[in-house]
Design a protein around this motif. Sequence first.
Motif, PDB file in Angstrom:
ATOM      1  N   TYR A  14      43.008  -6.549  10.368  1.00  0.00           N
ATOM      2  CA  TYR A  14      42.066  -7.260   9.841  1.00  0.00           C
ATOM      3  C   TYR A  14      42.236  -8.869   9.601  1.00  0.00           C
ATOM      4  CZ  TYR A  14      38.260  -3.781  10.134  1.00  0.00           C
ATOM      5  OH  TYR A  14      37.249  -2.934  10.665  1.00  0.00           O
ATOM      6  N   ILE A  17      42.351 -10.488  12.579  1.00  0.00           N
ATOM      7  CA  ILE A  17      40.792 -10.782  13.101  1.00  0.00           C
ATOM      8  C   ILE A  17      40.560 -12.142  12.331  1.00  0.00           C
ATOM      9  CG2 ILE A  17      38.597  -9.978  13.317  1.00  0.00           C
ATOM     10  CD1 ILE A  17      39.712  -7.288  13.793  1.00  0.00           C
ATOM     11  N   LEU A 178      39.701  -4.406  17.938  1.00  0.00           N
ATOM     12  CA  LEU A 178      38.731  -3.553  17.420  1.00  0.00           C
ATOM     13  C   LEU A 178      39.093  -2.086  17.817  1.00  0.00           C
ATOM     14  CD1 LEU A 178      35.217  -5.127  17.570  1.00  0.00           C
ATOM     15  CD2 LEU A 178      36.890  -5.032  15.588  1.00  0.00           C
ATOM     16  N   VAL A 181      41.820  -1.028  15.705  1.00  0.00           N
ATOM     17  CA  VAL A 181      41.158  -0.693  14.465  1.00  0.00           C
ATOM     18  C   VAL A 181      40.728   0.643  14.582  1.00  0.00           C
ATOM     19  CG1 VAL A 181      39.408  -1.009  12.646  1.00  0.00           C
ATOM     20  CG2 VAL A 181      40.598  -3.081  13.634  1.00  0.00           C
ATOM     21  N   LEU A 223      29.930  -2.770  19.466  1.00  0.00           N
ATOM     22  CA  LEU A 223      30.960  -3.432  20.436  1.00  0.00           C
ATOM     23  C   LEU A 223      30.220  -4.391  21.270  1.00  0.00           C
ATOM     24  CD1 LEU A 223      33.355  -0.634  21.089  1.00  0.00           C
ATOM     25  CD2 LEU A 223      33.954  -2.592  19.807  1.00  0.00           C
ATOM     26  N   SER A 326      33.188  -7.109  12.431  1.00  0.00           N
ATOM     27  CA  SER A 326      34.685  -6.241  12.518  1.00  0.00           C
ATOM     28  C   SER A 326      34.552  -5.143  11.649  1.00  0.00           C
ATOM     29  CB  SER A 326      35.924  -7.174  12.462  1.00  0.00           C
ATOM     30  OG  SER A 326      35.901  -8.105  13.641  1.00  0.00           O
ATOM     31  N   PHE A 329      32.063  -2.439  12.556  1.00  0.00           N
ATOM     32  CA  PHE A 329      32.586  -1.477  13.398  1.00  0.00           C
ATOM     33  C   PHE A 329      33.546  -0.549  12.799  1.00  0.00           C
ATOM     34  CE2 PHE A 329      35.750   0.029  16.315  1.00  0.00           C
ATOM     35  CZ  PHE A 329      35.059   0.550  17.130  1.00  0.00           C
ATOM     36  N   GLY A 330      34.327  -0.888  11.785  1.00  0.00           N
ATOM     37  CA  GLY A 330      35.257  -0.178  11.159  1.00  0.00           C
ATOM     38  C   GLY A 330      34.485   0.881  10.131  1.00  0.00           C
TER      39      GLY A 330
END
Length: 350
Positions: A14, A17, A178, A181, A223, A326, A329-330
Amino acid sequence: MYRKALKISIIFLYLIIIAGAVVRMTGSGMGCPDWPQCFGYLIPPTEEIQLQWHPNHDYKKGHVIIVDESLRVASEDFSTNDIYNEANWNRYDTHDYATFNVWHTWIEYINRLISVLAGIPMLLAVIFSFWYWKGRPWLIFGTFMIIPFMGFQAWLGKEVVDSNLLPVKITIHMIAALLIVALLLYLWYKSQLKEEGLLLHKQTKSYDPLFKYLILLAGVLTLVQVAFGTQVRQYVDERVMQVGYDAKELWLHPETTMFYVHRSFSILITVLNLYIFYRNRKYLLGHTSLLNMMLLLIGLEVLTGIAMYYIDFPFGSQPLHLVLASLLFGVQFYILLESFSKTRGQANIV
């Protein structure tokens, strides 16, 4: 030690990112025009004079100088005399970008440095998996896959630089990050289940077969939205070059079709995630804390998007917008892991 290494790896990913988002915000993507070194050095220059040709100077193979607004690369180790000799240099033909900006260079260099440091805990996770998780080959294999995935991501980084920030390659680079991740979160979750004896599994009061497919759809749509966002961001970058950094009110004007698609898609994502939140609460599915976080991230994501359009890109809004996506999404992926681990032995929702 294995799970600690995974945790640190997730944090570093992260950070990568975040650093990448700062690189985009500051326009520093070409701060280091070559790869993996920066102007041919392990530690980049701090002054433009270091990239000028000098008489009676020692150059190492790969060192870069700027001549006539183009890059030259030392073909071998040599020392210069009083006259510049073109034969000692190869023209850098991968792209035609040959500008030095100390801030851009060091921002991009720090981004690369974080990426290199991230490899340390990832490599440790691979090593620890061999004895800490002996007898679970699936986990060892999954952990080992971190290495080729990060190698692929590094190669994508090189492709982004060599293409002079081609938009489609930037998009693939972001999506690949991602997906890594997702792999790390999967390994973290599975190892947690092993340690806690499926405790997380038992916390759920009901089983809803539809919920897991809804959260899967939400993750996929996130995404897609990130991919749309990178295209909009590329348009913003082009507008900055046309109208200048100070004319922020013109960065998104005139609006493009992709901008409207990106904005409209956010409505679909918000409605879907609100329905997921409602279904979890109605049927007591047990994901409340993570879904609260998910809605908070969506709210902040919407606010930063509104701020960029209506308040002319407040400082930090661009990288924050990407980082929030991001994180979203995690969180969605972790909820997905929890939902797919539940069994039909629990109370079914029809």
